[in-house]
Write a protein that holds these residues in place. Structure first.
Motif: not given
Length: 403
Positions: A375-383
């Motif tokens: 998730l950190i690598r993706s940089g996208a917002a998480a729910d």
């Protein structure tokens, strides 16, 4: 035939040498290590190596046969004394020189030492020989004082308890692992140690080490049969400095491991590399970084164009619990807990103002931290609700709908 020399046969150096060959470099590769034993894993030295009652064993990154197969010349117990970039030669401590076309500095660091009366009585941990000495000193019933509440100090306190010793941790700051943990995670780790019988003294500086006690700046005298220190490291930059290589906290490099001198690169803990992710030069001291950075710099030395962009991650075993930390909590605006933070297994996800995961702390939650890394690598917002939902498996957190 071109010759590339890797100075330092630790994790970064060993992986740099092997990856260089695998990346297509067909010249001579020389791996210099100043220890008589060839490249070995350092993380177990403060953990299982000390706690196990079996005879001393070390784990090697690669067997010697692997270096032979990859045509890497390993010179153990051979220290480099100087680098002459203009002449293209490395001078060896015992005499002689080796010509080179490129050299990779993977000289690592050394434990920082105390400068107080009696500091010669204090043990530090870096090498296999250090670990053997500490293991012999940790005999049942002895009073052990660990100076420094970082990872090494806490792992040694845990090892001391497991061997039947009494353990006290002295820390000049106000909490454990302050460099890498937020306050809540620090409290969790401190409580775990106290439950195991470790005592703490925060806000104390050591002013003297006596034959049977450690004396602090406020007059506290802590009984001690064995004193060990884990108070940080100093990077081995002397070779670089004398060769005219730019140095800051470590050997300054770009994102590919190149220094200000074309034929000199640096890898692993000694390198202060430019991080696109941070937008600044950074230094890292983890075994994963040493391996990943060493591998990349070896590939760059072989002619590939690559930039280092790995997410920081490390692990620690203390009192039978596994601790993992990914990324950083420092840019976080909120924390989402997956599992009960008062339990023996949970993960804390650190989110920034855009709800992107920027860090994670896991206690016996390795799979959750692995998901956090992605998730950190993706940089996208998480729910946040999905992150907290323990009915969703760790493997599905990355593919779950985003915020």
């Amino acid at each position: 035939m071109k010759t590339h020399i890797v100075i330092g046969a630790g994790q970064a150096g060993a992986h740099a040498a092997v990856s260089m060959r695998r990346a297509g470099f067909d010249g001579r590769i020389v791996l210099l290590g100043d220890e008589l034993v060839h490249s070995y894993e350092r993380p177990p030295l403060s953990k299982s190596f000390i706690t196990e009652l079996e005879s001393e064993r070390i784990a090697n990154f690669f067997p010697l046969s692997h270096y032979l197969n990859e045509k890497v010349q390993v010179l153990a117990g051979v220290a480099a004394e100087a680098i002459d970039p203009a002449a293209g030669a490395v001078s060896l401590a015992f005499g002689g020189k080796i010509p080179f076309d490129k050299v990779i500095l993977a000289t690592g660091s050394r434990p920082r030492t105390l400068s107080v009366p009696g500091s010669d009585r204090v043990l530090t941990l870096r090498t296999f020989a250090d670990a053997v000495q500490i293991k012999k000193a940790f005999t049942s019933g002895r009073k052990v004082v660990c100076i420094g509440a970082g990872v090494i100090g806490l792992e040694l306190a845990s090892a001391a308890i497991s061997r039947g010793c009494q353990a006290t941790v002295l820390e000049v700051g106000d909490r454990v692992m302050a460099r890498s943990l937020d306050k809540a995670a620090s409290r969790t780790i401190e409580a775990m140690h106290r439950d195991a019988g470790v005592e703490f003294a925060f806000g104390h500086s050591v002013v003297a080490v006596e034959p049977h006690a450690v004396v602090t700046d406020v007059g506290l005298r802590i009984p001690a049969d064995v004193v060990v220190a884990g108070i940080g490291v100093d990077r081995n930059v002397a070779l670089a400095q004398s060769a005219g290589v730019s140095v800051g906290k470590g050997v300054l490099t770009d994102a590919s491991g190149r220094t200000n001198i074309d034929c000199v690169l640096a890898a692993g803990e000694v390198a202060e590399f430019y991080s696109e992710r941070e937008g600044a030069h950074v230094v890292l001291e983890t075994s994963r970084h040493a391996q990943m950075h060493g591998t990349l710099v070896g590939q760059v030395a072989a002619g590939q164009e690559l930039a280092y962009d790995d997410v920081p991650w490390f692990w620690s075993d203390q009192h039978g619990a596994n601790i993992q930390v990914a990324g950083s909590h420092r840019a976080a605006g909120s924390t989402v807990y997956r599992g009960d933070p008062l339990s023996k297994s949970f993960c804390a996800f650190y989110l920034n103002s855009q709800s992107a995961v920027v860090g994670a702390f896991g206690l016996n939650a390795g799979r959750d931290v692995s998901a956090a890394l992605r998730l950190i690598r993706s940089g996208a917002a998480a729910d946040p609700e999905i992150l907290a939902d323990i009915t969703i498996t760790s493997g599905k957190l990355v593919s779950a709908p985003r915020a």
